[in-house]
Design a protein around this motif. Structure first.
Motif, PDB file in Angstrom:
ATOM      1  N   GLY A 215       0.803  -1.209   0.000  1.00  0.00           N
ATOM      2  CA  GLY A 215       0.000   0.000   0.000  1.00  0.00           C
ATOM      3  C   GLY A 215       0.830   1.251   0.000  1.00  0.00           C
ATOM      4  O   GLY A 215       2.018   1.262  -0.288  1.00  0.00           O
ATOM      5  N   ALA A 216       0.163   2.360   0.347  1.00  0.00           N
ATOM      6  CA  ALA A 216       0.805   3.658   0.322  1.00  0.00           C
ATOM      7  C   ALA A 216       1.973   3.691   1.277  1.00  0.00           C
ATOM      8  O   ALA A 216       1.923   3.155   2.374  1.00  0.00           O
ATOM      9  N   GLY A 217       3.056   4.334   0.857  1.00  0.00           N
ATOM     10  CA  GLY A 217       4.230   4.448   1.705  1.00  0.00           C
ATOM     11  C   GLY A 217       4.960   3.144   1.889  1.00  0.00           C
ATOM     12  O   GLY A 217       5.788   3.013   2.788  1.00  0.00           O
TER      13      GLY A 217
ATOM     14  N   ARG B 187      -5.943  -5.976   4.775  1.00  0.00           N
ATOM     15  CA  ARG B 187      -6.726  -7.159   4.446  1.00  0.00           C
ATOM     16  C   ARG B 187      -8.154  -6.763   4.091  1.00  0.00           C
ATOM     17  O   ARG B 187      -8.738  -5.869   4.686  1.00  0.00           O
ATOM     18  N   GLY B 188      -8.713  -7.431   3.094  1.00  0.00           N
ATOM     19  CA  GLY B 188     -10.072  -7.158   2.675  1.00  0.00           C
ATOM     20  C   GLY B 188     -10.202  -6.052   1.647  1.00  0.00           C
ATOM     21  O   GLY B 188     -11.294  -5.805   1.145  1.00  0.00           O
ATOM     22  N   THR B 189      -9.099  -5.394   1.307  1.00  0.00           N
ATOM     23  CA  THR B 189      -9.153  -4.332   0.310  1.00  0.00           C
ATOM     24  C   THR B 189      -8.900  -4.898  -1.082  1.00  0.00           C
ATOM     25  O   THR B 189      -8.324  -5.980  -1.249  1.00  0.00           O
ATOM     26  N   ALA B 190      -9.323  -4.130  -2.071  1.00  0.00           N
ATOM     27  CA  ALA B 190      -9.062  -4.525  -3.457  1.00  0.00           C
ATOM     28  C   ALA B 190      -7.568  -4.554  -3.735  1.00  0.00           C
ATOM     29  O   ALA B 190      -7.080  -5.413  -4.476  1.00  0.00           O
TER      30      ALA B 190
ATOM     31  N   VAL C 286     -12.274  -0.870 -10.938  1.00  0.00           N
ATOM     32  CA  VAL C 286     -11.150  -1.803 -10.829  1.00  0.00           C
ATOM     33  C   VAL C 286     -11.405  -2.819  -9.715  1.00  0.00           C
ATOM     34  O   VAL C 286     -11.115  -4.009  -9.862  1.00  0.00           O
ATOM     35  N   ALA C 287     -11.978  -2.371  -8.604  1.00  0.00           N
ATOM     36  CA  ALA C 287     -12.295  -3.293  -7.507  1.00  0.00           C
ATOM     37  C   ALA C 287     -13.277  -4.362  -7.968  1.00  0.00           C
ATOM     38  O   ALA C 287     -13.160  -5.537  -7.604  1.00  0.00           O
TER      39      ALA C 287
ATOM     40  N   CYS D 110      -6.702   5.076  -3.741  1.00  0.00           N
ATOM     41  CA  CYS D 110      -7.821   4.698  -2.849  1.00  0.00           C
ATOM     42  C   CYS D 110      -7.470   3.347  -2.204  1.00  0.00           C
ATOM     43  O   CYS D 110      -8.183   2.347  -2.430  1.00  0.00           O
ATOM     44  N   PRO D 111      -6.403   3.297  -1.403  1.00  0.00           N
ATOM     45  CA  PRO D 111      -5.915   2.011  -0.883  1.00  0.00           C
ATOM     46  C   PRO D 111      -6.903   1.284   0.037  1.00  0.00           C
ATOM     47  O   PRO D 111      -6.748   0.090   0.266  1.00  0.00           O
ATOM     48  N   GLN D 112      -7.914   1.984   0.533  1.00  0.00           N
ATOM     49  CA  GLN D 112      -8.903   1.345   1.408  1.00  0.00           C
ATOM     50  C   GLN D 112     -10.149   0.861   0.656  1.00  0.00           C
ATOM     51  O   GLN D 112     -11.090   0.378   1.281  1.00  0.00           O
ATOM     52  N   GLN D 113     -10.131   0.952  -0.661  1.00  0.00           N
ATOM     53  CA  GLN D 113     -11.278   0.510  -1.470  1.00  0.00           C
ATOM     54  C   GLN D 113     -11.544  -0.976  -1.218  1.00  0.00           C
ATOM     55  O   GLN D 113     -10.672  -1.818  -1.347  1.00  0.00           O
TER      56      GLN D 113
END
Length: 228
Positions: free
Chosen positions: A35-37, A43-46, A193-194, A222-225
């Motif tokens: 993810g970012a950084g 877990r559970g994100t696209a 995309v998700a 949108c890393p929490q998508q």
């Protein structure tokens, strides 16, 4: 002289420490995944789900025909209505029918996912298509040619893989994947995309390396998508 030597030694150690830190893996450098950084995707994100997809090259399109995925818009859920009308009822507002509760005569796509505009649907002269989010041809080249007929039929009629969208934009998409086509409506790209990832994960459809990278670029914003 002794003081000078001690200062020089201390400076040398400090430089060595900085070099060691810069070369240590997992410190968030440009090559880090996740993810970012450089942090692992939640877990559970696209974004996390992308890395569960198989990455392979695209197979030849040889042998692809729409009919390989069964007759179009069959009644797979047994509610007496074809899949196309089911999706129109789900996605349109102000729906009117020609025969009770199945054949949609008219309605409005009030917020087209691909353009963000309002599109009027009138049966027989429609500007609304039902799009396969993961195109049938794309799926064929990434695993579906090895499926049995029933699996392909389910895939072609799965509501998870279907959206009512502006017809002109859908036809420009053709059978593109995330590496070659994204919705002009930038606000919808994360959701789009998700949904592609969710469909490919559900059916075991693989992605190309370029497609995976394109998906990650979109989801980087949108890393929490979540997956739908």
């Amino acid at each position: 002289m002794l003081t000078y030597r001690r200062t020089l030694a201390a400076s040398t150690l400090a430089v060595a420490a900085l070099l060691t830190t810069a070369c240590t893996p997992g410190t968030g450098g440009p090559g880090d995944g996740g993810g970012a950084g450089g942090r692992p995707a939640a877990r559970g994100t696209a974004l996390a789900a992308v890395d569960t997809l198989t990455v392979k090259g695209r197979a030849p399109k040889t042998g692809y025909e729409r009919e390989k995925f069964g007759r179009a818009w069959v009644d797979v859920d047994g509610n007496g209505c074809g899949t196309r009308d089911d999706i129109l009822k789900r996605d349109l507002t102000g729906v009117r029918f020609t025969d009770g509760h199945c054949k949609v005569a008219s309605g409005t796509l009030t917020d087209d996912p691909y353009t963000g505009t309002t599109v009027r649907y009138v049966r027989g002269r429609s500007k609304v298509d039902i799009d396969h989010v993961v195109a049938l041809s794309d799926a064929w080249q990434k695993g579906a040619q090895k499926w049995d007929g029933e699996t392909r039929r389910r895939f072609a009629n799965d509501p998870l893989n279907l959206l009512a969208v502006d017809s002109a934009t859908n036809r420009r998409k053709s059978d593109g994947d995330a590496a070659t086509w994204l919705p002009p409506n930038g606000a919808y790209r994360c959701t789009y995309v998700a949904r592609q990832i969710a469909v490919k994960k559900k059916y075991g459809v693989w992605v190309t390396a370029g497609e995976r990278d394109a998906m990650k670029r979109v989801l980087g914003a949108c890393p929490q998508q979540k997956l739908p």
